[in-house]
Design a protein around this motif. Sequence first.
Motif, short mmCIF file in Angstrom:
data_model
loop_
_atom_site.label_atom_id
_atom_site.label_comp_id
_atom_site.label_asym_id
_atom_site.label_seq_id
_atom_site.Cartn_x
_atom_site.Cartn_y
_atom_site.Cartn_z
N VAL A 83 0.98 34.47 61.90
CA VAL A 83 -0.17 35.29 61.65
C VAL A 83 -1.21 34.63 61.68
CG1 VAL A 83 0.13 35.63 59.20
CG2 VAL A 83 -1.25 37.29 60.53
N ILE A 84 -2.56 34.81 62.19
CA ILE A 84 -3.67 33.98 61.96
C ILE A 84 -4.29 34.43 60.60
CG2 ILE A 84 -6.11 33.43 63.03
CD1 ILE A 84 -4.90 34.27 65.71
N VAL A 85 -4.62 33.34 59.58
CA VAL A 85 -5.29 33.90 58.51
C VAL A 85 -6.45 33.19 58.31
CG1 VAL A 85 -4.75 33.19 56.05
CG2 VAL A 85 -2.89 34.01 57.53
N LEU A 86 -7.37 34.18 58.05
CA LEU A 86 -8.78 33.59 57.92
C LEU A 86 -9.20 33.72 56.32
CD1 LEU A 86 -10.62 35.19 61.04
CD2 LEU A 86 -9.42 33.00 60.84
N ASP A 87 -9.94 33.04 55.80
CA ASP A 87 -10.65 33.27 54.42
C ASP A 87 -12.11 32.93 54.36
OD1 ASP A 87 -10.76 33.25 51.68
OD2 ASP A 87 -9.72 31.19 51.26
N ALA A 88 -12.85 33.83 54.01
CA ALA A 88 -14.22 33.68 53.94
C ALA A 88 -14.37 33.88 52.46
CB ALA A 88 -14.75 34.61 54.89
N GLY A 89 -15.12 32.97 51.61
CA GLY A 89 -15.40 33.25 50.23
C GLY A 89 -16.11 31.94 49.71
N GLY A 90 -17.09 32.19 48.86
CA GLY A 90 -17.77 31.12 48.60
C GLY A 90 -18.73 30.26 49.47
N THR A 91 -18.47 28.99 49.64
CA THR A 91 -19.12 28.18 50.59
C THR A 91 -18.43 27.87 51.89
OG1 THR A 91 -18.60 26.26 49.26
CG2 THR A 91 -20.64 27.30 48.72
N ASN A 92 -17.03 28.17 51.87
CA ASN A 92 -16.28 27.79 52.66
C ASN A 92 -15.60 29.11 53.48
OD1 ASN A 92 -16.26 24.89 52.20
ND2 ASN A 92 -15.04 25.22 50.58
N PHE A 93 -15.35 28.68 54.81
CA PHE A 93 -14.61 29.66 55.82
C PHE A 93 -13.47 28.92 56.27
CE2 PHE A 93 -13.93 31.14 60.06
CZ PHE A 93 -13.90 32.66 60.01
N ARG A 94 -12.28 29.07 55.78
CA ARG A 94 -11.04 28.59 56.18
C ARG A 94 -10.14 29.40 57.35
NH1 ARG A 94 -11.55 28.83 50.87
NH2 ARG A 94 -11.91 27.20 49.81
N VAL A 95 -9.59 28.47 58.26
CA VAL A 95 -8.86 29.28 59.31
C VAL A 95 -7.31 28.45 59.31
CG1 VAL A 95 -8.50 29.54 61.94
CG2 VAL A 95 -10.81 29.39 60.80
N SER A 96 -6.42 29.17 59.53
CA SER A 96 -5.16 28.56 59.53
C SER A 96 -4.05 29.62 60.18
CB SER A 96 -4.58 28.20 58.32
OG SER A 96 -4.26 29.50 57.44
N THR A 97 -2.83 29.27 60.50
CA THR A 97 -1.67 30.13 60.84
C THR A 97 -0.66 29.95 59.93
OG1 THR A 97 -0.49 28.58 62.46
CG2 THR A 97 -2.32 29.77 63.27
N VAL A 98 0.04 30.96 59.60
CA VAL A 98 0.86 31.23 58.40
C VAL A 98 2.26 31.75 59.27
CG1 VAL A 98 1.76 31.56 56.16
CG2 VAL A 98 -0.70 31.06 56.65
N ARG A 99 3.45 31.24 58.69
CA ARG A 99 4.75 31.98 59.17
C ARG A 99 5.53 31.75 57.80
NH1 ARG A 99 8.64 28.23 60.62
NH2 ARG A 99 7.84 26.08 61.19
N PHE A 100 6.54 32.36 57.51
CA PHE A 100 7.85 32.49 56.82
C PHE A 100 9.00 31.89 57.40
CE2 PHE A 100 4.41 34.56 54.67
CZ PHE A 100 4.27 34.25 53.33
N ASP A 101 9.53 30.90 56.79
CA ASP A 101 11.05 30.37 57.30
C ASP A 101 11.81 31.33 56.83
OD1 ASP A 101 11.56 29.38 54.66
OD2 ASP A 101 11.05 27.44 55.36
N ALA A 102 13.20 31.13 56.99
CA ALA A 102 14.28 31.81 56.77
C ALA A 102 14.62 32.08 55.03
CB ALA A 102 15.68 31.09 57.32
N SER A 103 13.84 30.82 54.56
CA SER A 103 14.24 30.91 53.01
C SER A 103 12.92 31.48 52.35
CB SER A 103 14.29 29.55 52.56
OG SER A 103 15.75 28.87 52.97
N ARG A 104 12.14 32.14 53.07
CA ARG A 104 11.06 32.68 52.67
C ARG A 104 9.95 31.87 52.22
NH1 ARG A 104 11.92 38.32 49.25
NH2 ARG A 104 9.39 38.12 49.07
N ASN A 105 9.98 30.46 52.46
CA ASN A 105 8.99 29.68 52.17
C ASN A 105 7.81 29.67 53.25
OD1 ASN A 105 10.35 28.72 49.93
ND2 ASN A 105 11.72 27.44 51.57
#
Length: 451
Positions: A83-105
Motif C-alpha cells: 500500500v502507498i503510505v503518505l504522511d502529511a503533518g507538521g513541516t514534512n510530507f513523507r512518502v513510502s510503500t508498506v507491506r506486512f510479511d508472513a510474521s506480520r512484521n
Amino acid sequence: MKKRPAKKARATTKAKSVTPETRVSRFLTRHGANYRDIDIDTWTKRFCSEMENGLAGKKSSLKMIPTYIEVDTEHELPVDKKVIVLDAGGTNFRVSTVRFDASRNPVVENFTTHRMPGIERELAKDEFYAAMSAHVRAVADVSDSISFCFSYPVEMFPSKDGKLMHWTKEVKAKAVEGSFIGEGLTAALAANGASKKNIVILNDTVATLLAGRSVSGARQYGSYIGFILGTGTNTSYVEANRNITKVKGLDAKRSQCINIEMGGMNVLPHGDLDDALDATTQDKGNYRLEKIVSGRYLGPLALLAVHAACREGLFSPAAATLLSSLTALETKDINDFISMPNDTEYSLSRLVMGDDARTLWHLFDMLVSRSAAITAINLASVVIRSGAGTDPLAPVGITAEGTTFHRLAGLKQKTERFLGAYLREKKGIYYDILTVENATLIGTAVAGLMN
C-alpha cells in the motif's frame, strides 16, 4: 525596645530567603500559567463535558470527528500486499510503500521526506495538489491503494475521503480549505498519468491508535487511544456508534475511531501570556490547548514569559538586559537549557549564571510541568470517555507518539506522574502507555489494507 529590631531583622532575613523557584511560581500564578494552580479533577470533568457535547453536535470547541474507521479485531492483515503510505503533518510530507510479511512484521520501502506544501509560501489549490502529486508520482505504480495520514482537521465521509475544514500548524494554502483531499490528490495524479487510486484518509492519531492495536499481540486491552504531542497535539479513541448522536444512520451495534481534534480545546486554564501568544498566530482564538502544550508553540510562549519576567524584576539588571534582547526561542532551546544548564555550548547558558540561571531553569521547567498537567487532563478525559480500564487484566492501551512528548526534558515523566496519581490512585482505572516504532506509518498502512 529591643524586640522591635529583632522582628525587623527576622522579616528582612525571610524576604532574602525567597528562592528562585518561589519567585517563578508567584510570577506564573500572576499570569495564570502555574501548573500548581490547576485542579486535574475539575478540568478533566470539563474536558469530558466538551467531548460529550461534540458527539451530540452541541456547542463545543472539540470537533469529535467520526472517521468511519473501525478497529478490526476479526481479520488478519494481508501478507505481502503493498500500500502507498503518505504522511502529511507538521513541516514534512513523507512518502513510502508498506507491506506486512508472513510474521506480520511491517516492511517499509521507498521512503522519502519532502517539505510540506504550503509551509514556505501561500499556495493556490492546483499548486498544492500538484506539489503533492509530484512527490507521490515515483511510487504511484506500486499499488492501486493509497492510505493518507493527513494530520489536519477534516470532515470525514463514509467513502473514507475527507474534506479539509481549516489549516493548523501555520500551513498557507487557504484555497484548499473545503476541498476533498483524496479527490484532489487522485485528480492530480491522474493528470500526471497515474492509474485510478483507492484512497483512505485518516488522522495521525487514528494511525497511531491502529499501530498500537496491530502490535498488541496476545496482550489484551480494553480499548485503544492514539496520542500525538509533537509539533502539534491531538488524541483519538474508540467510541460506540450509539453515542455519536450527531450522525444519523450509524449501526448502533458497532464502534469507530473518533478524531477528537483535542488541540482545539478552548475550555482550559490559561492566562495573559497565552492570550499574548494567541494574538500572534494565524488562527487567533482557536487551538488554545495546542498553543500551550505543543512543540510548535512552547518556545514562543517561553520567550513571552522570559520578557515578562525581565520586566517584573525576576532577573538581575545585567541578565535582564541580555534576556530582553532575545528575539526567538524554540522548544529545543528549552530542552537544552533544562537538560544542560551549565553547558556553554548553548547560547542561553552563556547569558545567565547563579540565581539568574536558577530562575530561568525553574521558569522553563514549570512551563513544561504545565504542559504535562494539561496533557494528563487530556489523556485522563479520553481514558474515562472510553469506558474501559477498570479491569487490570484489560487496561486501556495509549500509543504515544511525538518528539515533544518523548524528548522534551521531563515532559513524559511529569505527564505519567500526573496521570498515574489521578487515574490509578484516585479513579482505579488502568492503562499502559505504549511506544511503537514508526507508529504513524504502520497504522496508516493498516488502515489502507483493512479498508
